[in-house]
Design a protein around this motif. Structure first.
Motif, PDB file in Angstrom:
ATOM      1  N   LEU A   1      26.399 103.139 -37.808  1.00 51.13           N
ATOM      2  CA  LEU A   1      25.613 102.211 -38.624  1.00 51.13           C
ATOM      3  C   LEU A   1      24.123 102.537 -38.550  1.00 51.13           C
ATOM      4  O   LEU A   1      23.410 102.462 -39.549  1.00 51.13           O
ATOM      5  CB  LEU A   1      25.871 100.777 -38.134  1.00 51.13           C
TER       6      LEU A   1
ATOM      7  N   PHE B   1      26.946 108.463 -44.664  1.00 53.84           N
ATOM      8  CA  PHE B   1      28.095 109.223 -45.193  1.00 53.84           C
ATOM      9  C   PHE B   1      28.079 109.241 -46.715  1.00 53.84           C
ATOM     10  O   PHE B   1      27.812 108.224 -47.351  1.00 53.84           O
ATOM     11  CB  PHE B   1      29.416 108.586 -44.737  1.00 53.84           C
TER      12      PHE B   1
ATOM     13  N   PHE C   1      30.833 110.522 -49.653  1.00 58.78           N
ATOM     14  CA  PHE C   1      32.203 111.023 -49.777  1.00 58.78           C
ATOM     15  C   PHE C   1      32.440 111.623 -51.159  1.00 58.78           C
ATOM     16  O   PHE C   1      31.763 111.280 -52.130  1.00 58.78           O
ATOM     17  CB  PHE C   1      33.195 109.891 -49.537  1.00 58.78           C
TER      18      PHE C   1
ATOM     19  N   ALA D   1      34.812 111.072 -53.157  1.00 56.15           N
ATOM     20  CA  ALA D   1      35.276 110.097 -54.160  1.00 56.15           C
ATOM     21  C   ALA D   1      34.332 108.900 -54.265  1.00 56.15           C
ATOM     22  O   ALA D   1      34.741 107.828 -54.692  1.00 56.15           O
ATOM     23  CB  ALA D   1      36.672 109.623 -53.797  1.00 56.15           C
TER      24      ALA D   1
ATOM     25  N   ASN E   1      33.512 106.320 -53.196  1.00 49.16           N
ATOM     26  CA  ASN E   1      33.897 105.171 -52.362  1.00 49.16           C
ATOM     27  C   ASN E   1      32.893 104.030 -52.422  1.00 49.16           C
ATOM     28  O   ASN E   1      32.456 103.510 -51.404  1.00 49.16           O
ATOM     29  CB  ASN E   1      34.102 105.595 -50.904  1.00 49.16           C
TER      30      ASN E   1
ATOM     31  N   LEU F   1      32.179 100.101 -53.376  1.00 45.48           N
ATOM     32  CA  LEU F   1      33.003  98.894 -53.460  1.00 45.48           C
ATOM     33  C   LEU F   1      32.887  98.324 -54.881  1.00 45.48           C
ATOM     34  O   LEU F   1      31.782  98.009 -55.328  1.00 45.48           O
ATOM     35  CB  LEU F   1      32.539  97.853 -52.447  1.00 45.48           C
ATOM     36  N   PRO F   2      34.012  98.213 -55.567  1.00 45.09           N
ATOM     37  CA  PRO F   2      33.948  97.792 -56.971  1.00 45.09           C
ATOM     38  C   PRO F   2      33.465  96.359 -57.175  1.00 45.09           C
ATOM     39  O   PRO F   2      33.045  96.003 -58.270  1.00 45.09           O
ATOM     40  CB  PRO F   2      35.406  97.943 -57.450  1.00 45.09           C
ATOM     41  N   ILE F   3      33.540  95.549 -56.109  1.00 44.22           N
ATOM     42  CA  ILE F   3      33.119  94.149 -56.267  1.00 44.22           C
ATOM     43  C   ILE F   3      31.610  93.986 -56.131  1.00 44.22           C
ATOM     44  O   ILE F   3      31.084  92.919 -56.400  1.00 44.22           O
ATOM     45  CB  ILE F   3      33.796  93.243 -55.211  1.00 44.22           C
ATOM     46  N   LEU F   4      30.947  95.044 -55.697  1.00 44.10           N
ATOM     47  CA  LEU F   4      29.501  94.945 -55.498  1.00 44.10           C
ATOM     48  C   LEU F   4      28.771  95.726 -56.585  1.00 44.10           C
ATOM     49  O   LEU F   4      29.294  96.699 -57.132  1.00 44.10           O
ATOM     50  CB  LEU F   4      29.114  95.501 -54.123  1.00 44.10           C
TER      51      LEU F   4
ATOM     52  N   GLU G   1      23.852  96.415 -54.491  1.00 48.66           N
ATOM     53  CA  GLU G   1      24.552  95.835 -53.336  1.00 48.66           C
ATOM     54  C   GLU G   1      25.303  96.911 -52.561  1.00 48.66           C
ATOM     55  O   GLU G   1      25.369  96.879 -51.330  1.00 48.66           O
ATOM     56  CB  GLU G   1      25.516  94.729 -53.795  1.00 48.66           C
TER      57      GLU G   1
ATOM     58  N   LEU H   1      24.610  98.179 -48.554  1.00 49.18           N
ATOM     59  CA  LEU H   1      25.711  97.821 -47.658  1.00 49.18           C
ATOM     60  C   LEU H   1      25.402  98.057 -46.169  1.00 49.18           C
ATOM     61  O   LEU H   1      25.628  97.181 -45.331  1.00 49.18           O
ATOM     62  CB  LEU H   1      26.974  98.585 -48.061  1.00 49.18           C
TER      63      LEU H   1
ATOM     64  N   LEU I   1      22.984  95.626 -45.055  1.00 47.18           N
ATOM     65  CA  LEU I   1      23.675  94.328 -44.963  1.00 47.18           C
ATOM     66  C   LEU I   1      24.421  94.233 -43.627  1.00 47.18           C
ATOM     67  O   LEU I   1      24.354  93.222 -42.929  1.00 47.18           O
ATOM     68  CB  LEU I   1      24.668  94.227 -46.125  1.00 47.18           C
ATOM     69  N   LEU I   2      25.084  95.340 -43.289  1.00 44.09           N
ATOM     70  CA  LEU I   2      25.833  95.357 -42.025  1.00 44.09           C
ATOM     71  C   LEU I   2      24.893  95.308 -40.819  1.00 44.09           C
ATOM     72  O   LEU I   2      25.254  94.803 -39.764  1.00 44.09           O
ATOM     73  CB  LEU I   2      26.715  96.607 -41.945  1.00 44.09           C
TER      74      LEU I   2
ATOM     75  N   ARG J   1      23.130 104.739 -50.557  1.00 43.61           N
ATOM     76  CA  ARG J   1      23.760 103.963 -49.485  1.00 43.61           C
ATOM     77  C   ARG J   1      23.673 104.709 -48.149  1.00 43.61           C
ATOM     78  O   ARG J   1      23.461 104.108 -47.090  1.00 43.61           O
ATOM     79  CB  ARG J   1      25.228 103.699 -49.844  1.00 43.61           C
TER      80      ARG J   1
END
Lengths: 236, 418
Positions: free
Chosen positions: A88, A93, A95, A97, A99, A101-104, A108, A112, A115-116, A160
Motif C-alpha cells: 500500500l 501495480f 496490470f 487487464a 483491473n 473497479l467498475p463501480i467506481l 475514484e 483507491l 482511500l485505502l 492509481r
C-alpha cells in the motif's frame, strides 16, 4: 551503491509450482538488483516467468526459496498483513487487464490506494486531479471505466499506481491490450513520471516498443536471467 | 468521523446487479413480513384467548377469602354484615391504577327445575350494574338482566333448551345454605345469554346478588368474590401484588389473585406461543440464509479479480471482509426498509379491521376459553425488533463465508485468471 538507493533486490530466488506431481520452476535462482529511479523491462516470451518474478518482487506471491528485499528490508518471511501495508505504501501495480473497479469512477479508481491509506477526501481528490492533468485524463474524472477507451483505462491504472507516490511501480504487460498509439502515449506518461518524479518502473513485457524505451532490459528465459542490459543513463 | 472506504465500495456494489439485489432484498423483506405478521397473528390469538378467558366471566383479577380456592366452598366468604363492607372493599380494589372496574359476586351450587326437568347448575349472584362493566356473561341475547333484590334469573341458552323454558317461565331453585339447611325459591326467567361455551351455557344461572344471599342465608355484606378488570391483562400480577398489602392493612381477610394463577393453562398456552415465535424466526431466516449465502457467494465469485486487486493494492484481508460485510449490511438495511414499508400498513390495517372468518368457521372453545372466528393481529413490538436484528444477522451471517473466501484469495493467481 548503498541499500537506501536499492528499490528491490532478490537473491537466489526460486518459485516452484507443482502440477500433477511434476515440479515446474517458474523462477530459477534469480539474483537481481534494481535501483531507485530505474526504468526496467523484464523481457521474455510468454511463459518465461517474468510475471511470476514481478509478483515475487511485488510480494503478491511467496518464493519457494531465496530472499527478497524491498528498499533494503528483507520481506521474504513477513506476514501477509505487513506485506499488504508495504504494498500500500511502497509499491504501485499496473496490470495487463487494467483491473479498474467498475463501480467506481475514473477518479475514484485512481484514488483507491489513497482511500485505502485513509487520506482525507479533499486531499486525495486534489492529488488525483493534478495527476490526471499531467497524464492527459482531464475531464474524465467522473466517467466509469466502461465509458473509457483501453488507453484511457490503462492511464487511470497508472494514475492509481503512482498517485500514492510509491517507491516502485510494477507493470505487467501494460501495453498488451493497447494499440500502438495508445501504447506510445502510455509510455510517454510513464517515462515522464519516471523522469520527473523519480518513480522506479519495472515492466514485465514482450512488447518491442516498451523494450525500446526501457533503460535497462533484463531478459528472462525459462525462469532465469539470461541477460541484463543497461541501455541508458538513469534519470533519477 | 471519516467514512470507511468499505462502506462506499459495499454500497456501490449493491447497485451492480440491481435485479439480484432486489430479489435478495425481497426475499429478506418477505421473511421479515412473514415473521412480524405470523407473530402478530399468534399474539392476536393469544390476546383473544386471554380476553375471552377473562372477560367472559372470571375477570383479570379476583379477590376471595384466603381459603376459598380451590374448593370454592360457600362457607368461605369475606366482607361483613352489611353492604358498607363490600363498598369499602370495592373502593380499595378500584383504587389500583391498573383496575378499571370491580364487581362483587356470590356463588352457590344447586338444582334448577322447570315443570318437567331438573338440571344441576351454578348460581351466580351479581351486582347487575357493576357486573356489566366486568364480565360479558351478563350480555343477554334475549330479555333483560335481573333487577336487584328480585327473584329473577338469566339462563344460558343450553340450560333453557334442556329445561324447555323461555322468558317468563318459572324455575324452582334449590341450593344448600351456609346454615346447613336447603334454601329454595321460585325464580322467573327474564333473560337468556349465549356465551359460546356450551358447558357454561348449560350450567350457569345469573341472579341478583341480594336474591342469592337471601337464598343461601348470607348477610348482605358477605360475598365470595370480587372480580376486577385490569386494563392490560399482563399487569394483573402487579396489581395483585399491590392490592394484597392494602387488603390486609384494611383488616379484611381477603387476597387478590391474578388470572395467571386462576387460569394457568392460558399462561402455558401464551408461553407456548411465545416459544414458537423463535421457531418461526429460525425457520424463516434459516431458509433465507441459504438463499442469501448463495447470492453472496455468486456475487463475490464474480468479483474475485476485484478482491484480488484490492489485496494486491494493499488492502488487508480484514478490509476485504469488511467490504463484503458492508455490502451485506447495506442489503440488510434495504431489506428492512422494504420489510417495514410493506409490513407496517398491512399490520395496521389488519389490527384495525380484524378478519372475520365466520363465513368459513364458527367459534369454538379451547382451554375453557371461547375462540371467535375473527382473526386479529397484535402489534408484536418485540418481534419487530427480533425480526430486524435477525434480518441483519441473516444478511451478515450469510455473507461471512463468502467474505472470508474473498479475503483469502491468492492475489497473483486470481489476477492471472488461475
Amino acid at each position: 551503491m548503498s541499500d537506501k538507493t536499492i528499490a528491490v533486490k532478490t537473491e537466489n530466488l526460486w518459485k516452484t509450482y507443482e502440477h500433477d506431481g511434476i515440479e515446474v520452476h517458474a523462477v530459477r535462482d534469480v539474483s537481481l538488483t534494481i535501483n531507485s529511479g530505474e526504468f526496467v523491462a523484464l523481457a521474455g516470451p510468454s511463459g518465461s516467468g517474468k510475471t511470476t518474478l514481478l509478483n515475487l518482487i511485488g510480494t503478491l506471491t511467496r518464493s519457494t526459496q531465496g530472499k527478497v528485499w524491498i528498499a533494503g528490508r528483507d520481506v521474504t518471511n513477513e506476514p501477509e498483513g505487513v506485506l499488504a501495508r508495504l504494498r500500500l505504501q511502497s509499491i504501485g501495480f499496473v496490470f495487463q487487464a487494467y483491473n479498474l473497479l467498475p463501480i467506481l469512477t475514473a477518479a475514484e479508481n485512481a484514488e483507491l490506494s489513497l482511500l485505502l491509506q485513509g487520506m482525507d477526501p479533499a486531499e486525495r481528490r486534489q492529488r488525483v486531479l493534478d495527476l490526471f492533468g499531467r497524464i492527459g485524463l482531464n475531464g474524465l474524472e467522473d466517467r466509469k471505466p466502461n465509458k473509457l477507451s483501453g488507453g484511457q483505462q490503462q492511464r487511470v491504472a497508472v494514475a492509481r499506481a503512482v498517485v500514492g507516490e510509491p517507491a516502485m511501480v510494477l507493470a505487467d504487460e501494460p501495453t498488451a491490450n493497447l494499440d500502438s498509439h495508445a501504447s506510445d502515449e502510455l509510455l510517454d506518461v510513464m517515462e515522464e513520471l519516471n523522469r520527473d518524479l523519480g518513480v522506479t518502473f519495472v515492466f514485465a513485457t514482450h512488447d518491442p516498443r516498451l523494450m525500446e524505451r526501457a533503460h535497462r532490459i533484463v531478459h528472462i528465459v525459462d525462469g532465469a536471467v539470461a541477460s541484463d542490459e543497461v541501455k541508458t543513463v538513469q534519470n533519477a | 468521523m471519516k467514512k470507511s472506504p468499505w462502506w462506499t465500495i459495499g454500497w456501490r456494489n449493491m447497485g451492480r446487479s440491481r435485479r439480484r439485489t432486489y430479489i435478495t432484498a425481497a426475499a429478506l423483506a418477505g421473511g421479515y413480513f412473514s415473521i412480524v405478521v405470523l407473530v402478530g397473528l399468534s399474539r392476536g390469538i393469544v390476546a383473544e384467548m386471554i380476553a375471552n378467558g377473562t372477560d367472559l366471566i372470571a375477570g383479570q383479577l379476583q379477590v376471595h377469602a384466603p381459603d376459598y380456592l380451590p374448593d370454592k366452598s360457600i362457607y368461605e366468604t369475606f366482607g361483613g354484615v352489611d353492604r358498607a363492607s363490600i363498598d369499602s372493599l370495592l373502593t380499595i380494589v378500584e383504587s389500583d391504577p391498573d383496575i378499571s372496574a370491580a364487581a362483587p359476586r356470590v356463588y352457590a351450587g344447586g338444582l334448577i327445575g322447570s315443570d318437567n326437568f331438573t338440571v344441576p347448575g351454578q348460581l351466580m349472584g351479581v351486582d347487575v350494574d357493576r357486573e356489566s362493566s366486568v364480565s360479558r356473561i351478563v350480555r343477554v341475547d334475549e330479555g333483560r338482566l335481573p333487577r336487584p333484590g328480585t327473584n329473577e334469573a338469566v339462563l344460558g341458552g343450553e340450560m333453557a333448551r334442556q329445561l324447555e323454558v323461555a322468558i317468563g317461565d318459572e324455575l324452582v331453585v334449590v341450593a344448600p345454605s351456609v346454615d346447613g339447611s336447603m334454601g329454595n325459591d321460585l325464580f322467573t326467567v327474564v333473560g337468556i345469554y349465549n356465551s359460546g361455551i356450551v358447558e357454561l351455557d348449560a350450567t350457569t344461572v345469573i341472579v341478583s346478588i341480594e336474591a342469592l344471599q337471601y337464598l343461601i342465608f348470607l348477610d348482605e355484606g358477605q360475598i365470595h368474590e370480587i372480580a376486577a378488570v385490569v386494563l392490560d391483562p399482563w399487569d394483573a400480577e402487579d396489581a395483585a401484588d399491590r392490592l394484597n398489602p392494602l387488603l390486609q392493612s384494611s383488616g379484611h381477610e381477603a387476597e387478590a389473585v391474578p388470572w395467571t394463577e386462576l387460569r394457568p393453562e392460558l399462561v402455558e398456552y401464551a408461553n407456548l406461543v411465545s416459544a414458537s415465535e423463535f421457531i418461526i424466526v429460525i425457520v424463516v431466516f434459516g431458509m433465507a440464509i441459504f438463499g442469501v449465502a448463495n447470492t453472496m457467494l455468486m456475487a463475490t465469485y464474480e468479483r474475485r479479480r476485484e478482491f484480488a486487486l484490492l489485496l494486491a493494492l494493499g488492502a488487508s484481508p480484514w478490509g476485504v471482509i469488511k467490504s463484503v460485510l458492508a455490502e451485506a449490511i447495506a442489503l440488510g438495511f434495504i431489506s428492512i426498509l422494504a420489510g417495514v414499508v410493506f409490513t407496517a400498513p398491512f399490520l395496521i390495517w389488519w389490527h384495525v379491521a380484524p378478519l372475520d372468518l365466520s363465513f368459513a368457521s364458527g367459534g369454538f372453545s379451547m382451554s375453557g376459553s371461547y375462540v371467535s372466528p375473527v382473526l386479529r393481529v397484535e402489534y408484536p413490538w418485540s418481534a419487530i425488533v427480533v425480526a430486524s436484528v435477525s434480518l441483519f444477522g441473516t444478511a451478515v451471517l450469510a455473507a461471512t463465508y463468502p467474505a472470508i473466501r474473498s479475503a483469502r484469495l491468492p492475489a497473483a493467481d486470481t489476477l492471472a485468471g488461475r
